[in-house]
Design an enzyme around this catalytic site. Structure first.
Site, mmCIF file in Angstrom:
data_model
loop_
_atom_site.group_PDB
_atom_site.id
_atom_site.type_symbol
_atom_site.label_atom_id
_atom_site.label_comp_id
_atom_site.label_asym_id
_atom_site.label_seq_id
_atom_site.Cartn_x
_atom_site.Cartn_y
_atom_site.Cartn_z
ATOM 1 N N PHE A 1 0.806 -1.233 0.000
ATOM 2 C CA PHE A 1 0.000 0.000 0.000
ATOM 3 C C PHE A 1 0.838 1.282 0.000
ATOM 4 C CE2 PHE A 1 -2.048 -3.171 2.941
ATOM 5 C CZ PHE A 1 -2.724 -3.840 1.935
ATOM 6 N N CYS A 2 1.944 1.282 -0.697
ATOM 7 C CA CYS A 2 2.833 2.464 -0.743
ATOM 8 C C CYS A 2 3.228 2.888 0.661
ATOM 9 C CB CYS A 2 2.182 3.641 -1.473
ATOM 10 S SG CYS A 2 1.756 3.281 -3.155
#
Lengths: 313, 401
Positions: free
Chosen positions: B357-358
């Site tokens: 998720f970054c």
């Protein structure tokens, strides 16, 4: 240097993990991409994946996971148990499919090779020279010939008729020749033998060889010529009429060249081939013993067994 | 809240029957009202704002500035405090890279941040412009007041922190952190990407100096976001991107820049996006942010319960549903995160996100460095969606058990 074992261990994981899947995907999508643009991005991804794996880097395209998930999800809709098994043994299944894939690639390549060399996809398999790969390979479906015209030998009034359809340029007809000769010498007085030329179109100079044998027969030298034809089969295949003339020269056949030039045996050979077609001949040699067919290089041996049975009755 | 009625506003549900959308933390779906507002710019008055004098240019200026006012109202601020950006990342970069670090050099943050905030700070550090301090967090991914007090000191120029994390959906004690920061004379930048769409945030009352968020995570178009800043704090920032409409006068010797927000809005702006975001703010306000928050709380409790009911599942961060907005990241035993997400899509048209998720350091701090599956919900989700997710996960979990 201290990191080498670790690096090797990692590389093994990378190779063993999903490389197989990427390879299969690459090949499958490569073929599909030829026909449909839809598969081209997938082909690119699988190519990238294989490249990464081949250079010992992990595949980060997500393609392997996608294929695995889609396959398992698809199967789950049909059978959760089967999906479970696929998930558990995914690697093994991938290996099996890879082996099948490469095996089918090999057979396809072999088929193409056979087609180029022998004119059919099956090549020389089955111990006989294939005339038609489509016709099948079940001798019991063959119909016996309706007449006994051809090169004959033996006792015309014998109860046992042996009819051979053969091609002089077929290596299997050649390898059955010793047994044929054996039959004739052993049972010559108790059988009636007929040879019907059946030149196979995919063998070079087969028709010319058949005509040449008829020309030799005109001068009473058929069996000698036939023996030399088989002995020099490769030469005939390579050099055609020059080789046929050379053989004729060795037997001092004076009318051979004019006979060959006359074309008088062309119709007879055509009739013989039509007759073979009507019988359903799919390869040479094919030998009928009182209507029962045997096909291939062991046809004469099988024919002998049958003859012995018939004689014992 | 009438979820059925809300759903009918989203054309995608008519076009993709059976879609269960659980990826709103990545981007939300768009209601017809937003799409129409955006299209109205292209179809009715596609001009330049603040430049030409003709009627469609005037209409564009009016609609563009009205959108600014709408967004400002949505977070209880003034129009002039809203700087248009293309997304949260730009807003965060703008502040972190343009702040004056001549007197104080430290930027305090947490390892739970999205790369959009973490990376600009790390870049400032790499270039020797600023140092980095961390508010320590444990595997439960909770930010505490005590840890914040330890990290923030008189050397701190900026405290940059999430309102709500994109990995666990849990909130930081923003108000308390703002107080600690201000007590130490530091400015505060809030990453509101995951917070503003899901709860009422009063920018003026919070005392925060900067707040960045995106339009597309709150029903708005992609390519539009905001940096909301206190006037004084905005004026204290150096220029970021410069160009047309950022200046009052230019000679070959000197430039006089406009005041914020125009100082930061170089070139033609994303008018359609801004107008669409204004419509999204109106749409959300009409439903009521308090109602949305309550709706999500209920669903979040059910979501956590559903995930916990799956044998072999593990939730990232504290499992306390009360601390979450409608978001949970998790893993299933024996099935990879990507496989789980892909299979949910294949089996039941459930859209989930999988990966880190970054926010790789955040995921690693929770022991999920290899990634997880994330279910993030919004106003168009209901209990049936959670039931569908639970049933699908039950099937998938059997593969690993």
């Amino acid at each position: 240097m201290a990191d080498m074992p670790r690096a090797l261990a990692d590389s093994k994981i990378i190779i063993g993990d999903t490389m197989v899947l990427c390879f299969v995907a690459l090949a499958v999508f490569a073929v599909l991409s030829i026909f449909s643009a839809k598969y081209r991005p997938l082909f690119k991804r699988s190519l990238q994946c294989v490249f990464l794996k081949a250079t010992l880097r992990p595949c980060d395209t997500g393609l392997d996971e996608e294929i695995k998930a889609q396959s398992i999800a698809g199967l789950m809709k049909l059978s959760p148990k089967a999906a479970n098994a696929l998930n558990r043994h995914f690697q093994a299944f991938s290996f099996i499919f890879t082996i099948l894939f490469f095996a089918s690639l090999f057979f396809a390549a072999q088929g193409i090779y056979n087609f180029m060399i022998y004119g059919n996809c099956n090549g020389l398999e089955g111990g006989f020279c294939i005339y038609s790969g489509i016709a099948g390979n079940n001798p019991s479906l063959l119909k016996p010939p309706t007449d006994l015209k051809g090169i004959t030998y033996g006792n015309e009034s014998a109860n046992i008729t042996v009819v051979e359809f053969g091609c002089y340029v077929c290596p299997y007809t050649r390898s059955a020749e010793n047994d044929v000769r054996g039959l004739l010498s052993k049972y010559g007085d108790r059988i009636y033998f007929v040879f019907k030329p059946f030149p196979l179109p995919n063998h070079p100079y087969s028709k010319e060889a058949a005509i040449a044998a008829e020309c030799a027969n005109e001068e009473g030298k058929y069996w000698e010529y036939r023996a030399l034809l088989f002995d020099n089969q490769k030469d005939v295949e390579a050099n055609g009429t020059a080789a046929l003339s050379d053989v004729a020269g060795r037997l001092n056949l004076s009318g051979f060249e004019s006979c060959m030039a006359s074309g008088r045996y062309d119709p007879m050979i055509n009739v013989s081939v039509s007759e073979g077609d009507a019988c359903g001949i799919y390869g040479t040699p094919t030998i009928f013993v009182n209507g029962q067919a045997f096909v291939g290089e062991s046809a004469a041996k099988q024919a002998e067994t049958r003859i012995q049975q018939l004689l014992a009755q | 809240m009438d979820v059925k009625k809300i759903k009918s506003d989203f054309p995608i549900f008519q076009k993709r029957q059976g879609l269960v959308y659980f990826d709103s933390a990545c981007t939300t779906l768009k209601p017809r009202q937003v799409i129409e507002a955006q299209n109205s710019y292209y179809e009715e008055y596609s001009g330049c704002a603040g430049r030409s004098a003709h009627s469609i240019a005037k209409k564009t200026s009016d609609a563009f500035e009205a959108a600014r006012e709408r967004v400002a109202r949505f977070v209880n601020s003034k129009g002039e405090s809203v700087v248009w950006t293309k997304n949260t990342s730009e807003g965060l970069n703008l502040v972190v890279r343009s702040l004056d670090y001549s007197k104080r050099k430290k930027i305090v943050t947490t390892r739970l941040e999205h790369h959009s905030l973490l990376l600009p700070i790390m870049e400032q550090k790499r270039r020797g412009i600023a140092g980095m301090g961390l508010i320590e967090t444990g595997p439960d991914a909770l930010v505490t007041e005590e840890a914040a007090s330890k990290a923030i000191d008189r050397e701190t120029a900026l405290v940059a922190i999430h309102h709500t994390t994109n990995t666990t959906g849990m909130r930081a004690p923003v108000e308390k952190i703002i107080k600690i920061a201000h007590d130490n004379g530091a400015l505060v930048l809030i990453d509101g990407a995951q917070g503003i769409p899901h709860s009422r945030f009063d920018f003026s009352k919070s005392g925060a100096d900067f707040l960045a968020f995106s339009g597309h995570k709150m029903l708005g178009p992609t390519g539009i976001g905001c940096l909301v800043g206190r006037q004084e704090a905005l004026e204290g920032l150096d220029t970021f991107m410069v160009g047309g409409e950022t200046i009052d006068t230019v000679t070959m010797e000197s430039v006089a820049f406009k005041k914020a927000p125009k100082k930061f809005e170089a070139g033609i702006q994303n008018y359609a996006g801004a107008i669409g975001l204004g419509a999204a703010c109106d749409y959300l306000s009409k439903i009521g942010m308090a109602n949305i928050e309550e709706h999500e709380k209920k669903l979040a409790a059910e979501l956590v319960k559903a995930i916990q009911s799956i044998p072999g599942s593990s939730i990232c961060g504290s499992p306390d549903a009360a601390k979450r907005c409608g978001l949970a990241s998790f893993n299933l035993k024996g099935v990879s995160a990507h496989q789980t997400a892909l299979m949910c899509d294949s089996l039941a048209k459930i859209a989930l996100r999988s990966g880190v998720f970054c926010a790789q350091p955040a995921m690693e701090s929770m022991g999920a460095g290899k990634g997880a599956v994330r279910a993030s919900l919004y106003i168009y989700n209901d209990m049936d969606d959670i039931k569908a997710l639970r049933e699908t996960l039950e099937k998938i979990a059997k593969l690993g058990n």
